[in-house]
Design a protein around this motif. Structure first.
Motif, PDB file in Angstrom:
ATOM      1  N   VAL A 124       0.862  -1.182   0.000  1.00 62.38           N
ATOM      2  CA  VAL A 124       0.000   0.000   0.000  1.00 62.38           C
ATOM      3  C   VAL A 124       0.901   1.235   0.000  1.00 62.38           C
ATOM      4  CG1 VAL A 124      -1.755   1.304   1.226  1.00 62.38           C
ATOM      5  CG2 VAL A 124      -1.896  -1.183   1.158  1.00 62.38           C
ATOM      6  N   THR A 125       0.652   2.111  -0.976  1.00 65.58           N
ATOM      7  CA  THR A 125       1.465   3.312  -1.161  1.00 65.58           C
ATOM      8  C   THR A 125       0.560   4.542  -1.144  1.00 65.58           C
ATOM      9  OG1 THR A 125       3.024   2.049  -2.532  1.00 65.58           O
ATOM     10  CG2 THR A 125       3.152   4.450  -2.654  1.00 65.58           C
ATOM     11  N   PRO A 126       0.324   5.118   0.031  1.00 65.33           N
ATOM     12  CA  PRO A 126      -0.427   6.373   0.063  1.00 65.33           C
ATOM     13  C   PRO A 126       0.338   7.460  -0.680  1.00 65.33           C
ATOM     14  CG  PRO A 126      -0.323   5.366   2.252  1.00 65.33           C
ATOM     15  CD  PRO A 126       0.657   4.637   1.374  1.00 65.33           C
ATOM     16  N   GLY A 158      -3.205  -5.284   7.887  1.00 63.02           N
ATOM     17  CA  GLY A 158      -2.167  -6.277   7.653  1.00 63.02           C
ATOM     18  C   GLY A 158      -1.487  -6.161   6.311  1.00 63.02           C
ATOM     19  N   ALA A 159      -1.522  -4.973   5.689  1.00 63.56           N
ATOM     20  CA  ALA A 159      -0.788  -4.789   4.439  1.00 63.56           C
ATOM     21  C   ALA A 159       0.677  -5.156   4.662  1.00 63.56           C
ATOM     22  CB  ALA A 159      -0.911  -3.347   3.962  1.00 63.56           C
ATOM     23  N   ASP A 160       1.221  -5.972   3.779  1.00 63.74           N
ATOM     24  CA  ASP A 160       2.565  -6.492   3.993  1.00 63.74           C
ATOM     25  C   ASP A 160       3.633  -5.411   3.888  1.00 63.74           C
ATOM     26  OD1 ASP A 160       2.101  -9.691   3.712  1.00 63.74           O
ATOM     27  OD2 ASP A 160       0.815  -8.582   2.317  1.00 63.74           O
ATOM     28  N   LEU A 161       3.467  -4.491   2.940  1.00 68.52           N
ATOM     29  CA  LEU A 161       4.501  -3.514   2.620  1.00 68.52           C
ATOM     30  C   LEU A 161       3.907  -2.112   2.613  1.00 68.52           C
ATOM     31  CD1 LEU A 161       5.991  -5.430  -0.457  1.00 68.52           C
ATOM     32  CD2 LEU A 161       6.758  -5.586   1.925  1.00 68.52           C
ATOM     33  N   LEU A 162       4.579  -1.186   3.264  1.00 65.95           N
ATOM     34  CA  LEU A 162       4.168   0.211   3.276  1.00 65.95           C
ATOM     35  C   LEU A 162       5.218   1.032   2.531  1.00 65.95           C
ATOM     36  CD1 LEU A 162       3.046   0.644   7.011  1.00 65.95           C
ATOM     37  CD2 LEU A 162       1.650  -0.034   5.049  1.00 65.95           C
ATOM     38  N   ALA A 163       4.779   1.862   1.601  1.00 62.86           N
ATOM     39  CA  ALA A 163       5.707   2.660   0.792  1.00 62.86           C
ATOM     40  C   ALA A 163       5.095   4.025   0.527  1.00 62.86           C
ATOM     41  CB  ALA A 163       6.029   1.940  -0.520  1.00 62.86           C
ATOM     42  N   ILE A 164       5.905   4.924  -0.018  1.00 60.82           N
ATOM     43  CA  ILE A 164       5.430   6.253  -0.385  1.00 60.82           C
ATOM     44  C   ILE A 164       6.383   6.836  -1.423  1.00 60.82           C
ATOM     45  CG2 ILE A 164       6.743   7.498   1.375  1.00 60.82           C
ATOM     46  CD1 ILE A 164       4.267   9.314   1.789  1.00 60.82           C
ATOM     47  N   GLU A 165       5.892   7.749  -2.210  1.00 57.84           N
ATOM     48  CA  GLU A 165       6.730   8.580  -3.076  1.00 57.84           C
ATOM     49  C   GLU A 165       6.702   9.978  -2.474  1.00 57.84           C
ATOM     50  OE1 GLU A 165       5.335   8.320  -7.097  1.00 57.84           O
ATOM     51  OE2 GLU A 165       5.250   6.126  -7.060  1.00 57.84           O
ATOM     52  N   SER A 166       7.556  10.210  -1.497  1.00 56.81           N
ATOM     53  CA  SER A 166       7.485  11.473  -0.772  1.00 56.81           C
ATOM     54  C   SER A 166       8.047  12.613  -1.619  1.00 56.81           C
ATOM     55  CB  SER A 166       8.214  11.371   0.572  1.00 56.81           C
ATOM     56  OG  SER A 166       9.578  11.103   0.386  1.00 56.81           O
ATOM     57  N   CYS A 222      10.888   9.293  -7.444  1.00 64.50           N
ATOM     58  CA  CYS A 222      10.072   9.395  -8.649  1.00 64.50           C
ATOM     59  C   CYS A 222       9.807  10.854  -9.018  1.00 64.50           C
ATOM     60  CB  CYS A 222       8.759   8.651  -8.455  1.00 64.50           C
ATOM     61  SG  CYS A 222       7.665   8.696  -9.892  1.00 64.50           S
ATOM     62  N   GLY A 223       9.401  11.656  -8.046  1.00 61.35           N
ATOM     63  CA  GLY A 223       9.072  13.049  -8.323  1.00 61.35           C
ATOM     64  C   GLY A 223      10.283  13.904  -8.657  1.00 61.35           C
ATOM     65  N   PHE A 224      11.467  13.331  -8.535  1.00 63.13           N
ATOM     66  CA  PHE A 224      12.706  14.063  -8.771  1.00 63.13           C
ATOM     67  C   PHE A 224      13.423  13.498 -10.003  1.00 63.13           C
ATOM     68  CE2 PHE A 224      11.537  14.054  -4.341  1.00 63.13           C
ATOM     69  CZ  PHE A 224      11.694  15.377  -3.948  1.00 63.13           C
ATOM     70  N   ALA A 225      14.010  12.316  -9.857  1.00 62.79           N
ATOM     71  CA  ALA A 225      14.807  11.738 -10.944  1.00 62.79           C
ATOM     72  C   ALA A 225      13.941  11.252 -12.100  1.00 62.79           C
ATOM     73  CB  ALA A 225      15.667  10.598 -10.405  1.00 62.79           C
TER      74      ALA A 225
END
Length: 463
Positions: A124-126, A158-166, A222-225
């Motif tokens: 899950v990537t908010p 119980g989402a296995d992986l937490l990520a974000i594109e800060s 992502c928002g940069f490179a």
């Protein structure tokens, strides 16, 4: 650099797909980085409004997407699967909406695991909504609280992986790209971005730590490179400039792991191969199958060290072969079969395929050349050899420029003639940087538009 005194993978020969030093096994038995490359499917809605009235249709679409994709995975004898749910801005503004969709996906994955034994995981990537107000408020306010609530709800499910594109530092970085200003790029990534990453990831890792089998998985530039990459593809900035931005972005993305993220890095971080060399952790990558979202010169080289192979975000539209997410899953699965078959035939076959993936891209574009396994290990050494993030940015920029110049001189990479002068421009810019970080910050604060950000949110002087 904190907790990074040396690179974990010091030889390019050890940097390849499906092989990491610290595999991660999820609660449904998916072993990431343990020798097998798995697909990571990413999907989104077709163009439509997200409102109270349209919400039942949105839930129905996500349920049908995952049902259809899992049926395709079953027919293809998929060995394992990661599903990524990137929330849309309106969903993060209403965290209960994001959590509802995550629950739909989680339920479907649970059923596939119990009924036919599919090893699988949910990422899950908010999305980072903080930059949706001007100037962005990075360390508080309703938008930040909604993001945290979304993370907490996903972890509770119980989402296995937490990520974000800060996005911390984009206030300066976007302008720096269009101006071709490398010192400002470094200020945005190695000062502002690093400080924001520490803030963001201290919260995400705390949330993950409070829930069994939930893992903080990583950030991306992502928002940069990737923005630089897209601008370069449109001939709006030099490709060599975008290549150096990519190398410097690894300094910023590394902070997530220093704050406790454990793997696997998120797919759209092409700098992940550098981070894999530094940390030894598994990484997700995307390449040719991300063409649904953007073009790039990295279609094959990106797979060289992938532990998960992703498609970026594909809309749920009807194609001749079926719904687009399921079609892209099929493409990912066949790519993974090829990678895994080579690995099963032994190290020599795996290296031969890896080198073919690299060689098919590396000579054609500086952005591909900077991300070969050899380049990645060299850049990783430059980063860990520095004693601060600022010094790491200086070192990796200088190293990237040396790699590009040597590659051009040896006829290993095509640098367009009109861009050769940019190597000189950037080298002069790096050589002109002060040794002292405080002096660098003072210089940049006098140059950038401070009305675009809140200095206090980056521990920077307000006046």
């Amino acid at each position: 650099m904190v907790a990074c005194d040396s690179v974990a993978i010091d030889s390019a020969d050890e940097l390849r797909f499906g092989k990491s030093l610290t595999p991660l096994t999820t609660r449904r038995g998916l072993a990431i980085g343990a020798g097998t490359v798995y697909p990571e499917l990413n999907f989104t809605l077709p163009a439509m409004s997200i409102t109270e009235e349209s919400w039942p249709e949105i839930v129905r679409q996500y349920r049908e997407i995952i049902t259809d994709a899992l049926e395709r995975a079953r027919r293809l004898h998929c060995r394992g699967l990661v599903v990524e749910f990137e929330t849309l801005p309106d969903m993060t503004r209403r965290p209960e909406w994001a959590v509802e969709i995550a629950g739909v996906l989680q339920e479907a994955l649970d059923e596939a695991h119990s009924q036919w034994g599919l090893p699988c995981a949910l990422r899950v990537t908010p999305n980072d909504n903080r930059d949706m107000q001007r100037p962005p408020r990075m360390r508080g306010g309703q938008l930040w609280e909604q993001t945290l609530t979304t993370f907490a709800g996903a972890a509770e499910l119980g989402a296995d992986l937490l990520a974000i594109e800060s996005t911390g530092g984009k206030e300066v970085h976007d302008t720096a790209l269009t101006m071709g200003d490398l010192p400002q790029v470094m200020f945005a990534l190695c000062v502002m971005g690093v400080r924001d990453m520490k803030f963001v990831w201290s919260h995400i890792t705390d949330i993950a730590a409070g829930h069994e089998h939930v893992h903080a998985a990583g950030d991306t530039a992502c928002g940069f490179a990737n923005t630089a990459m897209v601008l370069a593809e449109q001939n709006m900035i030099p490709k060599v400039f975008a290549a150096v931005v990519r190398a410097v972005s690894a300094v910023r993305s590394l902070v997530a792991y220093q704050c406790g993220a454990v793997e696997p890095g998120k797919d759209c971080g092409y700098e992940n191969i550098i981070l894999k060399a530094i940390t030894g952790l598994p990484m997700s990558m995307e390449g040719k199958t991300a063409a649904c979202a953007h073009s790039s010169p990295l279609g094959n080289v990106a797979a060289a060290a992938a532990d998960l192979w992703s498609n970026e975000s594909v809309q749920n539209v009807r194609l001749l072969g079926g719904w687009a997410p399921s079609c892209y899953l099929e493409q990912l699965e066949y790519d993974c079969r090829l990678l895994n078959t080579a690995a099963e035939q032994g190290p020599e076959a795996a290296m031969q395929l890896r080198d073919c993936l690299v060689d098919s891209d590396a000579s054609l574009d500086p952005q591909a050349f900077i991300l070969t396994p050899e380049s990645a290990v060299t850049l990783a050494r430059a980063i860990v050899g520095a004693d601060s993030y600022y010094q790491a940015g200086r070192a990796v920029a200088a190293t990237a420029l040396r790699i590009l110049r040597d590659g051009r001189d040896d006829d290993l990479v095509d640098v367009p003639p009109r861009e050769v002068r940019w190597l000189d421009i950037m080298e002069a810019a790096v050589e002109g940087l002060p040794d002292d970080e405080g002096e660098f910050i003072d210089r940049m604060m006098a140059q950038v538009d401070t009305s675009k950000f809140i200095p206090e949110d980056y521990d920077l002087p307000a006046g």
